[in-house]
Motif scaffolding. Structure first.
Motif, PDB file in Angstrom:
ATOM      1  N   UNK A  76      24.741  64.523  31.462  1.00 59.37           N
ATOM      2  CA  UNK A  76      26.073  64.279  30.920  1.00 59.37           C
ATOM      3  C   UNK A  76      26.563  65.432  30.066  1.00 59.37           C
ATOM      4  N   UNK A  77      27.692  65.177  29.415  1.00 60.16           N
ATOM      5  CA  UNK A  77      28.357  66.209  28.608  1.00 60.16           C
ATOM      6  C   UNK A  77      28.274  65.797  27.136  1.00 60.16           C
ATOM      7  N   UNK A  78      27.996  66.766  26.274  1.00 57.52           N
ATOM      8  CA  UNK A  78      27.910  66.485  24.841  1.00 57.52           C
ATOM      9  C   UNK A  78      29.316  66.152  24.326  1.00 57.52           C
ATOM     10  N   UNK A  79      29.437  64.932  23.757  1.00 61.70           N
ATOM     11  CA  UNK A  79      30.752  64.456  23.306  1.00 61.70           C
ATOM     12  C   UNK A  79      30.957  64.702  21.815  1.00 61.70           C
ATOM     13  N   UNK A  80      29.885  64.586  21.036  1.00 61.17           N
ATOM     14  CA  UNK A  80      29.924  64.877  19.595  1.00 61.17           C
ATOM     15  C   UNK A  80      28.608  65.541  19.267  1.00 61.17           C
ATOM     16  N   UNK A  81      28.602  66.423  18.263  1.00 58.38           N
ATOM     17  CA  UNK A  81      27.335  67.111  17.994  1.00 58.38           C
ATOM     18  C   UNK A  81      27.189  67.521  16.535  1.00 58.38           C
ATOM     19  N   UNK A  82      25.987  67.322  16.022  1.00 57.82           N
ATOM     20  CA  UNK A  82      25.595  67.935  14.742  1.00 57.82           C
ATOM     21  C   UNK A  82      24.344  68.765  14.994  1.00 57.82           C
ATOM     22  N   UNK A  83      24.327  69.384  16.181  1.00 58.57           N
ATOM     23  CA  UNK A  83      23.188  70.221  16.585  1.00 58.57           C
ATOM     24  C   UNK A  83      23.733  71.455  17.319  1.00 58.57           C
ATOM     25  N   UNK A  84      23.579  72.630  16.731  1.00 57.04           N
ATOM     26  CA  UNK A  84      24.199  73.822  17.328  1.00 57.04           C
ATOM     27  C   UNK A  84      23.638  74.175  18.710  1.00 57.04           C
ATOM     28  N   UNK A  85      22.452  73.693  19.032  1.00 58.63           N
ATOM     29  CA  UNK A  85      21.887  73.983  20.359  1.00 58.63           C
ATOM     30  C   UNK A  85      22.572  73.160  21.454  1.00 58.63           C
ATOM     31  N   UNK A  86      23.330  72.136  21.041  1.00 63.52           N
ATOM     32  CA  UNK A  86      24.019  71.269  22.011  1.00 63.52           C
ATOM     33  C   UNK A  86      25.507  71.186  21.638  1.00 63.52           C
ATOM     34  N   UNK A  87      26.267  72.257  21.893  1.00 63.73           N
ATOM     35  CA  UNK A  87      27.680  72.235  21.502  1.00 63.73           C
ATOM     36  C   UNK A  87      28.488  71.240  22.312  1.00 63.73           C
ATOM     37  N   UNK A  88      29.546  70.726  21.699  1.00 63.05           N
ATOM     38  CA  UNK A  88      30.443  69.782  22.391  1.00 63.05           C
ATOM     39  C   UNK A  88      30.964  70.442  23.670  1.00 63.05           C
ATOM     40  N   UNK A  89      30.925  69.701  24.759  1.00 57.35           N
ATOM     41  CA  UNK A  89      31.417  70.212  26.042  1.00 57.35           C
ATOM     42  C   UNK A  89      30.317  70.779  26.928  1.00 57.35           C
ATOM     43  N   UNK A  90      29.104  70.977  26.353  1.00 60.32           N
ATOM     44  CA  UNK A  90      28.024  71.530  27.190  1.00 60.32           C
ATOM     45  C   UNK A  90      27.304  70.394  27.927  1.00 60.32           C
ATOM     46  N   UNK A  91      26.644  70.757  29.023  1.00 60.46           N
ATOM     47  CA  UNK A  91      25.907  69.766  29.823  1.00 60.46           C
ATOM     48  C   UNK A  91      24.452  69.682  29.352  1.00 60.46           C
ATOM     49  N   UNK A  92      23.887  68.474  29.419  1.00 62.19           N
ATOM     50  CA  UNK A  92      22.472  68.285  29.056  1.00 62.19           C
ATOM     51  C   UNK A  92      21.911  67.155  29.906  1.00 62.19           C
ATOM     52  N   UNK A  93      20.587  67.151  30.037  1.00 61.29           N
ATOM     53  CA  UNK A  93      19.927  66.108  30.828  1.00 61.29           C
ATOM     54  C   UNK A  93      18.621  65.719  30.163  1.00 61.29           C
ATOM     55  N   UNK A  94      18.263  64.449  30.259  1.00 65.92           N
ATOM     56  CA  UNK A  94      17.000  64.006  29.674  1.00 65.92           C
ATOM     57  C   UNK A  94      16.770  62.527  29.870  1.00 65.92           C
ATOM     58  N   UNK A  95      15.641  62.075  29.330  1.00 65.82           N
ATOM     59  CA  UNK A  95      15.249  60.673  29.472  1.00 65.82           C
ATOM     60  C   UNK A  95      16.006  59.859  28.436  1.00 65.82           C
ATOM     61  N   UNK A  96      17.013  59.124  28.883  1.00 65.29           N
ATOM     62  CA  UNK A  96      17.865  58.362  27.972  1.00 65.29           C
ATOM     63  C   UNK A  96      17.920  56.914  28.426  1.00 65.29           C
TER      64      UNK A  96
END
Ligand code: NAP
Length: 337
Positions: A76-96
Motif C-alpha cells: 500500500x501507500x503511506x497515508x500518514x507518517x512520523x517516520x522519515x524512512x516511510x514518507x507520505x505517498x511512498x509504497x511499502x509492503x509487509x505482514x499486516x
C-alpha cells in the motif's frame, strides 16, 4: 478521523472457515506515535498459510488473536507518517492485516518497495514477494535440481507451483505438473512450459502413481510438494536414488485432520531425502533473490498470473478459492477502490 474497515477473526474455524468466524468492523485509525506510519493497504495477499494462523496451535508465527484483523501481507501507500524512512505517498509492503489501514512501526515487517522495479505493484505479493521467494529458495536450495533431472510439482498451476515449474525449466530440468482439471492442465503446458501435466481429480492413489510413472519415465529427482495426502504418496513411488522431496505445503490437510503417508519407505529404498521448507528462515537472503526474480519478470522470462478479487467484503469467498481450486494464479484481494 479516518475510518478503518477491518476483516477480523472472532472465532477459530473448525474445518473450512465460515462467515460466522469473521466480522467486518469499522474503527477510527489511531493517532501516530514517533516512528510509526499509517499504510493505506491497496492489496492483500491471500495465502493458504493464513488458515493455519487462525488455529490456536503453535507454529512459526503466533495464532491470530481473536478480535484482530486476519493477518496477511499487504502492499500500500503511506497515508500518514512520523517516520522519515516511510514518507507520505511512498509504497511499502509487509505482514499486516486484511484492513484498509495498517499502523506500522519501523521495527515491524514492513519495508519500502519500488513500483518502478516491477511491471505491477501487485508483483510484490506474487513473483517478487513471498511466493516467488518460496519457489526460488525451496526449489534451488532444498530441491537442488540439476540439468536433465526430472522435477515433479503438485499444486502446479497455483502461485508457487507455476513459478517452480518455470524456474526448473530455466535450470534445464524436465518438469511434470499435477493440477486439478483439464483447463489447469492445459495451462501447465501452454503457459508455464511444463513437459507433462497430470489431472489428479477423480484418480485413485494407484492411478495417480501410474500417471506419474508414465509422465516421468526416468523417475523423479525432485518432488516439490504443495498438496500432501495421496498426491505426495503417489509421487514417492516414482523417486530416483538420492531424490529430494521438498515439503513446501500440505494444502489438502489445512482444513482437516492430518492425512497418513504410506510410502515413506521409498525414502529408505532410494536413499532419498525429505526436507521441510519455511520461507522465514531465508529472510537474510531475500536480497539475493529479489533482483533476479524482478529481472525475470521484467524480461518476460517468468510468467506471473494473479487472480485479483475486489472488495474487503469479499475477503472470505476470495480466501476460500484457494481450497476450492478456483483461483487462477496468485490469489490477491484488492482493498482500495
Ligand atoms: N513453506 C513455505 O514457506 C510456503 C510459502 C508459501 C506457500 N507455501 C505453500 O505452497 C502451497 C501453494 O500455495 P499458493 O499460495 O501457491 O496457493 P495456490 O497454489 O495458488 O492455490 C492453492 C491451490 O491448491 C490446490 N488445492 C487446494 N486444495 C487441494 C486439495 N485438497 N487437493 C489438491 N489440491 C488442492 C488448488 O489447485 P488445484 O485446482 O490444482 O487443485 C488450489 O488452486 C501451499 O501448500 C502453501 O501453504 C509454503
Amino acid at each position: 478521523m479516518t475510518v478503518n474497515r477491518r476483516f477480523t477473526l472472532v472465532r477459530r474455524p473448525k474445518g473450512v472457515p465460515v462467515p460466522e468466524d469473521f466480522r467486518l468492523i469499522e474503527e477510527p485509525t489511531a493517532s501516530l506515535e514517533e516512528g510509526q506510519f499509517l499504510l493505506r493497504n491497496h492489496y492483500a495477499s491471500l495465502d493458504p498459510a493464513i488458515r493455519g494462523w487462525m488455529d490456536d496451535t503453535p507454529s512459526y508465527l503466533p495464532p491470530i488473536r481473536l478480535g484482530d484483523p486476519v493477518r496477511a501481507t499487504t502492499v500500500g501507500v503511506v497515508a500518514e507518517s512520523r517516520n522519515p524512512a516511510f514518507p507520505v505517498g511512498s509504497w511499502a509492503s509487509g505482514l499486516n492485516g486484511i484492513e484498509e489501514y495498517s499502523l506500522c512501526t519501523a521495527a515491524g515487517f514492513t519495508s519500502p518497495v519500488d513500483p518502478a522495479a516491477v511491471p505491477s505493484i501487485t508483483n510484490y505479493l506474487s513473483a517478487v514477494g513471498a511466493i516467488g521467494l518460496t519457489a526460488y529458495f525451496a526449489l534451488l536450495e532444498v530441491g537442488n535440481p540439476q540439468p536433465g533431472q526430472t522435477v515433479l510439482v503438485s499444486g502446479a498451476a497455483g502461485a508457487v507451483g507455476s513459478l517452480v515449474g518455470q524456474i526448473a525449466k530455466m535450470k534445464g530440468c524436465r518438469t511434470v505438473g499435477i493440477a486439478g482439471g483439464p483447463t489447469k492442465c492445459e495451462r501447465l503446458i501452454r503457459d508455464y512450459g511444463y513437459d507433462a501435466a497430470i489431472d489428479y481429480r477423480g484418480k485413485s492413489g494407484r492411478e495417480l502413481a501410474s500417471a506419474i510413472r508414465a509422465a516421468a519415465p526416468d523417475g523423479v529427482d525432485v518432488q516439490f510438494e504443495n498438496v500432501g495426502g495421496e498426491i505426495l504418496d503417489a509421487g514417492l513411488l516414482a523417486l530416483n536414488p538420492k531424490a529430494r522431496v521438498v515439503l513446501c505445503g500440505l494444502i489438502s490437510q489445512y482444513n482437516s485432520a492430518p492425512l497418513p503417508s504410506y510410502n515413506l519407505w521409498q525414502l529408505i529404498v532410494q536413499g532419498a531425502r525429505i526436507e521441510g521448507f519455511i520461507l522465514t528462515q531465508y529472510i537474510p537472503r531475500f536480497g539475493e533473490a529479489i533482483p533476479e526474480l524482478a529481472a525475470w519478470v521484467k524480461a518476460g522470462k517468468l510468467r506471473v498470473d494473479e487472480h485479483i478479487d475486489e472488495g474487503i467484503d469479499q475477503a472470505l469467498p476470495a480466501f476460500l478459492r484457494l481450497f476450492e481450486g478456483t483461483n487462477e494464479g496468485k490469489m490477491i484481494l484488492k482493498i482500495a477502490p
